[in-house]
Motif scaffolding. Sequence first.
Motif, short mmCIF file in Angstrom:
data_model
loop_
_atom_site.label_atom_id
_atom_site.label_comp_id
_atom_site.label_asym_id
_atom_site.label_seq_id
_atom_site.Cartn_x
_atom_site.Cartn_y
_atom_site.Cartn_z
N GLN A 158 4.11 2.93 -14.12
CA GLN A 158 2.78 2.35 -14.39
C GLN A 158 2.83 0.83 -14.37
O GLN A 158 1.89 0.18 -13.89
CB GLN A 158 2.28 2.88 -15.74
CG GLN A 158 1.92 4.35 -15.70
CD GLN A 158 1.89 5.00 -17.07
OE1 GLN A 158 2.32 4.40 -18.07
NE2 GLN A 158 1.39 6.23 -17.15
N ILE A 215 2.83 -0.20 -10.75
CA ILE A 215 1.49 0.00 -10.16
C ILE A 215 0.56 -1.14 -10.57
O ILE A 215 -0.19 -1.69 -9.74
CB ILE A 215 0.92 1.37 -10.59
CG1 ILE A 215 1.67 2.50 -9.88
CG2 ILE A 215 -0.57 1.45 -10.29
CD1 ILE A 215 1.30 3.89 -10.37
N GLN A 216 0.59 -1.53 -11.84
CA GLN A 216 -0.27 -2.62 -12.33
C GLN A 216 0.03 -3.93 -11.60
O GLN A 216 -0.88 -4.68 -11.23
CB GLN A 216 -0.08 -2.79 -13.83
CG GLN A 216 -0.70 -1.67 -14.66
CD GLN A 216 -0.34 -1.76 -16.13
OE1 GLN A 216 0.41 -2.65 -16.55
NE2 GLN A 216 -0.85 -0.83 -16.94
N GLN A 223 0.83 -1.20 0.00
CA GLN A 223 0.00 0.00 0.00
C GLN A 223 0.86 1.26 0.00
O GLN A 223 0.59 2.22 -0.73
CB GLN A 223 -0.93 -0.01 1.23
CG GLN A 223 -2.04 -1.06 1.18
CD GLN A 223 -3.08 -0.76 0.12
OE1 GLN A 223 -3.06 0.31 -0.49
NE2 GLN A 223 -3.99 -1.69 -0.13
N LEU A 232 2.44 1.63 -3.41
CA LEU A 232 1.47 2.15 -4.38
C LEU A 232 1.37 3.68 -4.27
O LEU A 232 1.39 4.39 -5.28
CB LEU A 232 0.10 1.52 -4.14
CG LEU A 232 -1.02 1.93 -5.09
CD1 LEU A 232 -0.70 1.57 -6.52
CD2 LEU A 232 -2.34 1.28 -4.65
N ILE A 235 -2.26 -7.38 -4.75
CA ILE A 235 -3.01 -7.06 -3.53
C ILE A 235 -4.18 -8.02 -3.31
O ILE A 235 -4.37 -8.53 -2.21
CB ILE A 235 -3.49 -5.59 -3.56
CG1 ILE A 235 -2.28 -4.67 -3.30
CG2 ILE A 235 -4.58 -5.33 -2.52
CD1 ILE A 235 -2.61 -3.19 -3.35
N TYR A 292 -1.49 -3.89 -8.15
CA TYR A 292 -2.94 -4.13 -8.22
C TYR A 292 -3.23 -5.62 -8.44
O TYR A 292 -4.26 -6.14 -7.97
CB TYR A 292 -3.56 -3.30 -9.34
CG TYR A 292 -3.83 -1.86 -8.96
CD1 TYR A 292 -4.46 -1.54 -7.75
CD2 TYR A 292 -3.46 -0.83 -9.81
CE1 TYR A 292 -4.70 -0.22 -7.41
CE2 TYR A 292 -3.71 0.50 -9.47
CZ TYR A 292 -4.33 0.80 -8.26
OH TYR A 292 -4.58 2.10 -7.92
N GLN A 293 -2.33 -6.32 -9.13
CA GLN A 293 -2.51 -7.76 -9.35
C GLN A 293 -2.22 -8.55 -8.09
O GLN A 293 -2.85 -9.57 -7.81
CB GLN A 293 -1.59 -8.23 -10.48
CG GLN A 293 -1.98 -7.70 -11.86
CD GLN A 293 -0.92 -7.97 -12.91
OE1 GLN A 293 0.14 -8.51 -12.61
NE2 GLN A 293 -1.20 -7.59 -14.15
N GLN A 344 2.46 6.47 -7.15
CA GLN A 344 1.51 7.49 -7.60
C GLN A 344 2.10 8.89 -7.43
O GLN A 344 1.90 9.77 -8.28
CB GLN A 344 0.20 7.35 -6.83
CG GLN A 344 -0.58 6.09 -7.21
CD GLN A 344 -1.72 5.78 -6.26
OE1 GLN A 344 -1.75 6.26 -5.11
NE2 GLN A 344 -2.66 4.96 -6.71
#
Length: 688
Positions: free
Chosen positions: A674, A677-678, A651, A654, A684, A681-682, A658
């Motif tokens: 980016q 970040i992707q 977290q 991330l 988490i 998201y995969q 950002q």
Amino acid sequence: MDSIRSSQITEGIQHISESVFVGLCHKVGTSQVVAMRRDVVDILEMVMNHLPKSDKIGTMVSGSYGEGFRLKGSDRDFMYWPNNHRVIWDLSQSKYYNTHRQTLILCDCSDSPHGFTLLYLLSTSMDRRIHRACVRMNNEYYVSSSKYRQITLSALSIPYNPTPHGPCASGTIGRLEHDHAHCFVSDLWPPSAFPWIDRCHSWPQPHVVHDIVKNGCHFVAIGHKLGKHEDHEWRISFSLAEQKLVYVMNHCQFLTYGLLKLFLTEIINNGVGDDDKLLCSYHMKTAVFWVIQQNTIPHWCPQNLLGCFWVCFKLILKWVYEGVCPNFFIPGNNMFLSKIHGVKQHQLFISMSELYEKGLAFLVHSPSIRSCMIDVLYNPRNSICTNDHTLISEAEFDRNLFREILPLNIISGKLNIQSYIRYLHSIEQMIGSSLLTQYQVITLQNMIASALQNTAFIFHMETYTPENKLSYRADKMSCHMLKLTAKLGCITDMLYIAMYYYKALRYVKALSVIEMIKVKLAQPYVMYSGNVDTALYIEAVGGQSWSTKIRQVVVGDIILYNGIHYISELIPEQQSALQRHMSILYIPHLVLLYMLEILCYRLVDTMRVQTALDDLQTLVHYDLGQLIPLDYRDISWQILGICQQVTGNLQAALYSYQQSLRQKPFHKIQTATQMRIQRIYQWIPLIN
């Protein structure tokens, strides 16, 4: 009574002139600082002309940077030419050349405006670029300037993304704008400039004139806008001659030129778009040349600096009124002809006339000059020392020197062992010369340190294989080179050793180097980005050699070339930057130090990882530009995110990524950000 008042006014102007002189010494440079910059540029140029392939390509550092200016917005200008091609002015001059080794090009000025020429290829060129740039006219082959410009521009896509700018390819490398002009050279002085030689009665001196004439001229790829063959003509360039003339100016003349540049930037062109700028720095320089040579001013001295400026300003105003700015070497070349005429000329004259009516007072509109003038008006009786040798302290001079030499490395685009070995050999041949100045020796020393660092990592990249004798030897060689850089370079050059040990899986050794660096960085007299406690600095290293100073007290940013893989954690960022034509990552030293500490501690002492991570997080979150320059905040947030990610705090990582995307995209690492970040998201949902 009137004579007393006139005398008081004269004294007041002289006093303001002295104050402006002192202010310009701080803004533009003292005579010593300017001499140092020129020495550094000269040795940079010398190294470039000793590199592999320099027998094929000649190089010159030109423009304001080569002259010794470091004003905000100044760019670096480089000129390149094929050494196996020479331009001649008539066929009889071909006897001076071996036509089996050199391709000759003949000037054809018969149908071109003054200062421009067509270049007729006398024999087939072996250079494919030149061959492709030829056009057929009158049953002969001419080298087209527009075609040549286009071909050389397309060849410069890496390491930066260039755009056309006059005869140059303009682009950004790191934090600096670069202009690259591909041209041709003539060893012979242009016949149209012979009258200039006869004009040099008082300035420059005969030996300077002789030196200028024997070095000939260049031809840059741009035609006259009003010429019959604009797309194919070449402009005769006197860049080398102009640089020599600037070098022989006294310091008051040089500062007058600097004041004219500031006047142009901060008053005339302030708020004006690039397409609407009519006057340029070259016009200012031309005015100074004419005023010096015509001996209009008997005394170029600090007390008369504003008077010198005023004479130059009036000459430029006269040129604008007449619509004629005569080139210094070929007066028939009116440099206003294609741009300053008609309505634009009238508007420019009106605006400059309004300044003329205000007198020298209009200079208060220049932010760089205003404070100097106001200080004197408020304190008219203060005495002013104009001995520029005493205007800056030892620490201030050192700050100028180290800012000049620390970023220098000139072969970042040729990343292989052979290139660096030849590069080091070239420097080795030069460094023993008794003709080098002390500034040039320390510059070469810094170049050697940078080259050794890169060579060490390339060795590891190209030879590493587990349980391999060749790898073992390469490792020993790499370690030896990196330890040598610690003796040549600044404090933070030791971080390359720590980086290498981490890459080679020697985490304890890496941490021991980091601890040594932290002890050195904790000293109160270290100099970083020009910031230093002057008194403590002088107490610690005052009077010592620059070699000692750079090793003991100077801190620099970490420069990573994106063609070299230093540590695997930063490879996505390097690849992302390369895809966007960014050849270098600049990393604040403390950001990299904490990163390496975190990466090593997580493998040898997990209890200490959080402390290092907290240090990095505090630095990135709360630094106000002292330790992390604004341009480097994108990579700093990125590295914080990487460290948070490898320690399991997705977290927080991330959020950091950002934040990296919200910063100025200086390093062009958005693709890597980016991607990271992707992936988070995969991951988490899998963790939750």
